[in-house]
Design a protein around this motif. Structure first.
Motif, PDB file in Angstrom:
ATOM      1  N   ALA A  17       0.830  -1.198   0.000  1.00 27.19           N
ATOM      2  CA  ALA A  17       0.000   0.000   0.000  1.00 27.19           C
ATOM      3  C   ALA A  17       0.866   1.249   0.000  1.00 27.19           C
ATOM      4  CB  ALA A  17      -0.924   0.012   1.220  1.00 27.19           C
ATOM      5  N   VAL A  18       0.408   2.280  -0.735  1.00 30.10           N
ATOM      6  CA  VAL A  18       1.120   3.554  -0.798  1.00 30.10           C
ATOM      7  C   VAL A  18       0.095   4.675  -0.658  1.00 30.10           C
ATOM      8  CG1 VAL A  18       2.436   5.128  -2.272  1.00 30.10           C
ATOM      9  CG2 VAL A  18       3.028   2.703  -2.211  1.00 30.10           C
ATOM     10  N   GLY A  19       0.381   5.617   0.240  1.00 28.38           N
ATOM     11  CA  GLY A  19      -0.443   6.809   0.385  1.00 28.38           C
ATOM     12  C   GLY A  19       0.290   8.017  -0.169  1.00 28.38           C
ATOM     13  N   VAL A  20      -0.428   8.879  -0.881  1.00 25.67           N
ATOM     14  CA  VAL A  20       0.180  10.036  -1.555  1.00 25.67           C
ATOM     15  C   VAL A  20      -0.529  11.313  -1.113  1.00 25.67           C
ATOM     16  CG1 VAL A  20       0.773  11.081  -3.782  1.00 25.67           C
ATOM     17  CG2 VAL A  20       0.646   8.577  -3.561  1.00 25.67           C
ATOM     18  N   ASP A  21       0.248  12.358  -0.865  1.00 25.94           N
ATOM     19  CA  ASP A  21      -0.341  13.660  -0.538  1.00 25.94           C
ATOM     20  C   ASP A  21       0.628  14.762  -0.959  1.00 25.94           C
ATOM     21  OD1 ASP A  21      -2.862  14.234   1.647  1.00 25.94           O
ATOM     22  OD2 ASP A  21      -1.610  15.937   1.093  1.00 25.94           O
ATOM     23  N   ILE A  22       0.092  15.946  -1.184  1.00 26.83           N
ATOM     24  CA  ILE A  22       0.933  17.092  -1.531  1.00 26.83           C
ATOM     25  C   ILE A  22       1.425  17.810  -0.286  1.00 26.83           C
ATOM     26  CG2 ILE A  22      -0.943  18.802  -1.648  1.00 26.83           C
ATOM     27  CD1 ILE A  22       0.444  19.946  -4.155  1.00 26.83           C
ATOM     28  N   SER A  23       0.773  17.563   0.856  1.00 27.15           N
ATOM     29  CA  SER A  23       1.079  18.261   2.097  1.00 27.15           C
ATOM     30  C   SER A  23       2.142  17.518   2.899  1.00 27.15           C
ATOM     31  CB  SER A  23      -0.192  18.413   2.952  1.00 27.15           C
ATOM     32  OG  SER A  23       0.119  18.800   4.272  1.00 27.15           O
ATOM     33  N   SER A  24       3.268  18.184   3.142  1.00 28.03           N
ATOM     34  CA  SER A  24       4.330  17.592   3.966  1.00 28.03           C
ATOM     35  C   SER A  24       3.846  17.373   5.395  1.00 28.03           C
ATOM     36  CB  SER A  24       5.563  18.491   3.967  1.00 28.03           C
ATOM     37  OG  SER A  24       6.092  18.618   2.664  1.00 28.03           O
ATOM     38  N   ARG A  25       3.004  18.291   5.893  1.00 28.26           N
ATOM     39  CA  ARG A  25       2.467  18.148   7.242  1.00 28.26           C
ATOM     40  C   ARG A  25       1.606  16.897   7.351  1.00 28.26           C
ATOM     41  NH1 ARG A  25      -0.608  23.095  10.186  1.00 28.26           N
ATOM     42  NH2 ARG A  25       1.512  23.910  10.006  1.00 28.26           N
ATOM     43  N   ALA A  26       0.785  16.647   6.335  1.00 26.92           N
ATOM     44  CA  ALA A  26      -0.064  15.452   6.340  1.00 26.92           C
ATOM     45  C   ALA A  26       0.777  14.189   6.296  1.00 26.92           C
ATOM     46  CB  ALA A  26      -1.031  15.497   5.158  1.00 26.92           C
ATOM     47  N   LEU A  27       1.807  14.186   5.453  1.00 25.20           N
ATOM     48  CA  LEU A  27       2.648  12.994   5.322  1.00 25.20           C
ATOM     49  C   LEU A  27       3.406  12.700   6.606  1.00 25.20           C
ATOM     50  CD1 LEU A  27       3.972  13.577   1.705  1.00 25.20           C
ATOM     51  CD2 LEU A  27       2.346  11.833   2.441  1.00 25.20           C
ATOM     52  N   SER A  28       3.827  13.749   7.313  1.00 28.37           N
ATOM     53  CA  SER A  28       4.509  13.563   8.595  1.00 28.37           C
ATOM     54  C   SER A  28       3.567  12.905   9.610  1.00 28.37           C
ATOM     55  CB  SER A  28       5.005  14.914   9.122  1.00 28.37           C
ATOM     56  OG  SER A  28       5.568  14.780  10.409  1.00 28.37           O
ATOM     57  N   LEU A  29       2.304  13.348   9.624  1.00 31.48           N
ATOM     58  CA  LEU A  29       1.334  12.753  10.539  1.00 31.48           C
ATOM     59  C   LEU A  29       0.998  11.325  10.123  1.00 31.48           C
ATOM     60  CD1 LEU A  29      -0.524  13.109  12.970  1.00 31.48           C
ATOM     61  CD2 LEU A  29      -2.249  14.080  11.443  1.00 31.48           C
ATOM     62  N   ALA A  30       0.913  11.060   8.821  1.00 31.74           N
ATOM     63  CA  ALA A  30       0.644   9.701   8.346  1.00 31.74           C
ATOM     64  C   ALA A  30       1.757   8.748   8.784  1.00 31.74           C
ATOM     65  CB  ALA A  30       0.505   9.696   6.825  1.00 31.74           C
ATOM     66  N   GLU A  31       3.007   9.191   8.658  1.00 31.70           N
ATOM     67  CA  GLU A  31       4.138   8.376   9.107  1.00 31.70           C
ATOM     68  C   GLU A  31       4.066   8.134  10.611  1.00 31.70           C
ATOM     69  OE1 GLU A  31       6.381   6.877   7.437  1.00 31.70           O
ATOM     70  OE2 GLU A  31       6.645   7.863   5.498  1.00 31.70           O
ATOM     71  N   ARG A  32       3.669   9.147  11.343  1.00 28.79           N
ATOM     72  CA  ARG A  32       3.526   9.009  12.792  1.00 28.79           C
ATOM     73  C   ARG A  32       2.446   7.982  13.138  1.00 28.79           C
ATOM     74  NH1 ARG A  32       1.041  13.946  16.272  1.00 28.79           N
ATOM     75  NH2 ARG A  32       0.225  12.731  18.024  1.00 28.79           N
ATOM     76  N   ASN A  33       1.329   8.030  12.423  1.00 21.96           N
ATOM     77  CA  ASN A  33       0.267   7.049  12.664  1.00 21.96           C
ATOM     78  C   ASN A  33       0.731   5.634  12.347  1.00 21.96           C
ATOM     79  OD1 ASN A  33      -2.173   8.310  13.693  1.00 21.96           O
ATOM     80  ND2 ASN A  33      -2.270   9.435  11.758  1.00 21.96           N
ATOM     81  N   LEU A  34       1.496   5.496  11.271  1.00 26.54           N
ATOM     82  CA  LEU A  34       2.021   4.173  10.906  1.00 26.54           C
ATOM     83  C   LEU A  34       2.939   3.638  11.995  1.00 26.54           C
ATOM     84  CD1 LEU A  34       2.587   1.833   8.988  1.00 26.54           C
ATOM     85  CD2 LEU A  34       4.256   3.287   7.807  1.00 26.54           C
ATOM     86  N   ARG A  35       3.844   4.474  12.481  1.00 24.61           N
ATOM     87  CA  ARG A  35       4.770   4.029  13.532  1.00 24.61           C
ATOM     88  C   ARG A  35       4.028   3.634  14.804  1.00 24.61           C
ATOM     89  NH1 ARG A  35       7.679   8.558  11.769  1.00 24.61           N
ATOM     90  NH2 ARG A  35       6.914   9.753  13.563  1.00 24.61           N
ATOM     91  N   ARG A  36       3.085   4.479  15.226  1.00 27.17           N
ATOM     92  CA  ARG A  36       2.392   4.217  16.485  1.00 27.17           C
ATOM     93  C   ARG A  36       1.552   2.947  16.415  1.00 27.17           C
ATOM     94  NH1 ARG A  36      -2.572   5.451  18.336  1.00 27.17           N
ATOM     95  NH2 ARG A  36      -3.054   6.667  16.468  1.00 27.17           N
ATOM     96  N   LEU A  37       0.805   2.789  15.329  1.00 34.63           N
ATOM     97  CA  LEU A  37      -0.061   1.622  15.206  1.00 34.63           C
ATOM     98  C   LEU A  37       0.743   0.339  14.992  1.00 34.63           C
ATOM     99  CD1 LEU A  37      -2.880   3.198  13.014  1.00 34.63           C
ATOM    100  CD2 LEU A  37      -3.063   2.524  15.417  1.00 34.63           C
ATOM    101  N   SER A  38       1.918   0.472  14.392  1.00 32.96           N
ATOM    102  CA  SER A  38       2.789  -0.699  14.231  1.00 32.96           C
ATOM    103  C   SER A  38       3.434  -1.080  15.550  1.00 32.96           C
ATOM    104  CB  SER A  38       3.861  -0.421  13.177  1.00 32.96           C
ATOM    105  OG  SER A  38       3.300  -0.165  11.913  1.00 32.96           O
ATOM    106  N   GLN A  39       3.905  -0.072  16.292  1.00 34.10           N
ATOM    107  CA  GLN A  39       4.597  -0.336  17.554  1.00 34.10           C
ATOM    108  C   GLN A  39       3.682  -0.930  18.610  1.00 34.10           C
ATOM    109  OE1 GLN A  39       6.318   3.483  18.471  1.00 34.10           O
ATOM    110  NE2 GLN A  39       7.950   3.268  16.944  1.00 34.10           N
ATOM    111  N   ASP A  40       2.412  -0.496  18.632  1.00 35.81           N
ATOM    112  CA  ASP A  40       1.512  -1.054  19.642  1.00 35.81           C
ATOM    113  C   ASP A  40       0.824  -2.337  19.183  1.00 35.81           C
ATOM    114  OD1 ASP A  40      -0.645  -0.357  18.011  1.00 35.81           O
ATOM    115  OD2 ASP A  40      -1.208   1.398  19.180  1.00 35.81           O
ATOM    116  N   GLY A  41       1.170  -2.808  17.978  1.00 28.05           N
ATOM    117  CA  GLY A  41       0.653  -4.079  17.494  1.00 28.05           C
ATOM    118  C   GLY A  41      -0.730  -4.028  16.898  1.00 28.05           C
ATOM    119  N   THR A  42      -1.283  -2.813  16.732  1.00 27.23           N
ATOM    120  CA  THR A  42      -2.629  -2.715  16.155  1.00 27.23           C
ATOM    121  C   THR A  42      -2.637  -3.182  14.712  1.00 27.23           C
ATOM    122  OG1 THR A  42      -3.163  -0.852  17.616  1.00 27.23           O
ATOM    123  CG2 THR A  42      -4.551  -1.158  15.674  1.00 27.23           C
ATOM    124  N   ILE A  43      -1.628  -2.788  13.939  1.00 31.57           N
ATOM    125  CA  ILE A  43      -1.499  -3.281  12.576  1.00 31.57           C
ATOM    126  C   ILE A  43      -0.149  -3.971  12.436  1.00 31.57           C
ATOM    127  CG2 ILE A  43      -2.985  -1.475  11.630  1.00 31.57           C
ATOM    128  CD1 ILE A  43      -0.494  -0.153  10.497  1.00 31.57           C
TER     129      ILE A  43
END
Length: 374
Positions: free
Chosen positions: A156-182
């Motif tokens: 899966a790949v997510g695309v956005d023009i907003s650097s702020r959005a992409l930074s938050l998306a990466e943060r969500n990926l890290r958090r949900l991966s680290q806590d075992g949700t995904i």
């Protein structure tokens, strides 16, 4: 906005002195009580083991500060920092669009329908355009990998023009991966976020932001260099997008004050909505011809595009019909999995022959192409 009746304000103040503040934003007493309870829990949570935190003066001051922010219209999701999207708790912050439950319902229904159809290839490639918080590819990955324990590879790949959005998306990926949700476990599954200008057909100013096709080419080259033995098939199986779809006039006329003040206009109104290079296109529809063109370019078998209402859904469905490449085109309401009131055969006012499924407002346009019906 209608004035609150003094009797309602008196009733709220009698219940809790902070309740009238929250009531200014919700305009509904039951909703205000629920939100105040959530805010109390939010303030109490960090020191829950130290006793009743709300007896502490600093904590009461903090709670009042949050209630004042809510009274000014600041979304609860920005105050508390998260919002649920399906089964996932997604981090939110100002400058990035807040995920909506109606979007989650469409994504969940799509994943369930594709899983039941048994038409997904061994290696599924999913592309999400205008990804924002990353909620759509995160939920899609969760649904297919955890919920359905699907065998094979999901990319899966997510695309956005907003650097702020992409930074938050990466943060969500890290958090949900680290806590075992995904579970994102290469090479069986992967999820990446990249920056690109989706409307740009060429790289007019690559130093600012490259076009989507350039970004995807660079992504493929990186994946190939990381694993030279991998069979990098072309194209993408699933294309999803919740693009900006509100016209400038509708934004000024109908969008709520809270959304106008706090959520990013870039994610709501197409940036070139007043441009003259889109003759005959409704200003809110600018993204959809480009999305359908991209779907054809990347050889997508399935597309799901969010829309504002049934009227816009009809226009987008008509655009898809004109491509003459889709086996099935449908309009989904807010709750597409619920039985509708029309036997699944209501026609939109624009695109004839299109089924409208589910209950609620018009929410998304689904299209599929292939030898069998998904």
């Amino acid at each position: 906005m209608p004035r609150l009746h003094p009797r309602v304000l008196h009733q709220a103040h009698k219940s809790d002195t902070l309740l009238p503040l929250v009531l200014r934003a919700t305009r509904d007493l039951t909703s205000a009580k629920n939100e105040l309870r959530w805010l109390r829990d939010f303030v109490a949570e960090p020191q829950r083991n130290t006793g009743n935190i709300l007896d502490n003066w600093a904590a009461r001051r903090k709670l009042r500060q949050l209630c004042v922010e809510r009274a000014k219209g600041k979304p609860l999701q920005y105050i508390m920092g998260t919002e649920y999207f399906g089964d996932l708790e997604i981090a939110c912050k100002p400058g990035v669009l807040i995920p909506r439950q109606e979007t989650a319902a469409s994504v969940t229904h799509l994943m369930e329908r594709l899983q039941k159809s048994k038409l997904l290839p061994e290696h599924v490639k999913l592309l999400d355009l205008c990804t924002g918080t990353g909620c759509i590819p995160l939920l899609a990955s969760y649904e297919l990998v955890q919920k359905y324990s699907r065998k094979g590879r999901l990319e899966a790949v997510g695309v956005d023009i907003s650097s702020r959005a992409l930074s938050l998306a990466e943060r969500n990926l890290r958090r949900l991966s680290q806590d075992g949700t995904i579970r994102i476990e290469p090479p069986s599954s992967s999820l990446s976020f990249i920056r690109a200008d989706i409307l740009a057909e060429a790289d007019h100013n690559p130093s600012d932001c490259v076009s989507l096709m350039t970004a995807l080419q660079l992504y493929e080259e990186t994946q190939q260099s990381n694993d030279p033995t991998a069979d990098r098939k072309g194209g993408w199986d699933i294309l999803i997008s919740n693009p900006p779809y509100i016209s400038p006039s509708a934004f000024n006329r109908t969008t709520t004050r809270s959304v106008k003040r706090y959520e990013p206009k870039l994610a709501l109104v197409p940036k070139d909505a007043d441009a003259s290079q889109y003759p005959g296109i409704d200003p809110g529809d600018i993204f959809y011809p480009r999305l359908l063109e991209i779907a054809k370019q990347v050889d997508a078998r399935v597309v799901l595009f969010e829309v504002a209402d049934l009227e816009q859904a009809g226009r987008v469905a008509a655009m898809a019909q004109q491509q003459n490449i889709w086996t099935v085109i449908e309009v989904w309401r807010d709750n597409p999995s619920q039985a509708d009131d029309y036997g699944g055969s209501e026609q939109t006012s624009v695109a004839t022959g299109i089924k409208v499924l589910g209950r609620g407002n018009g929410r998304s346009v689904f299209a599929y192409r292939g030898g069998a019906k998904a």
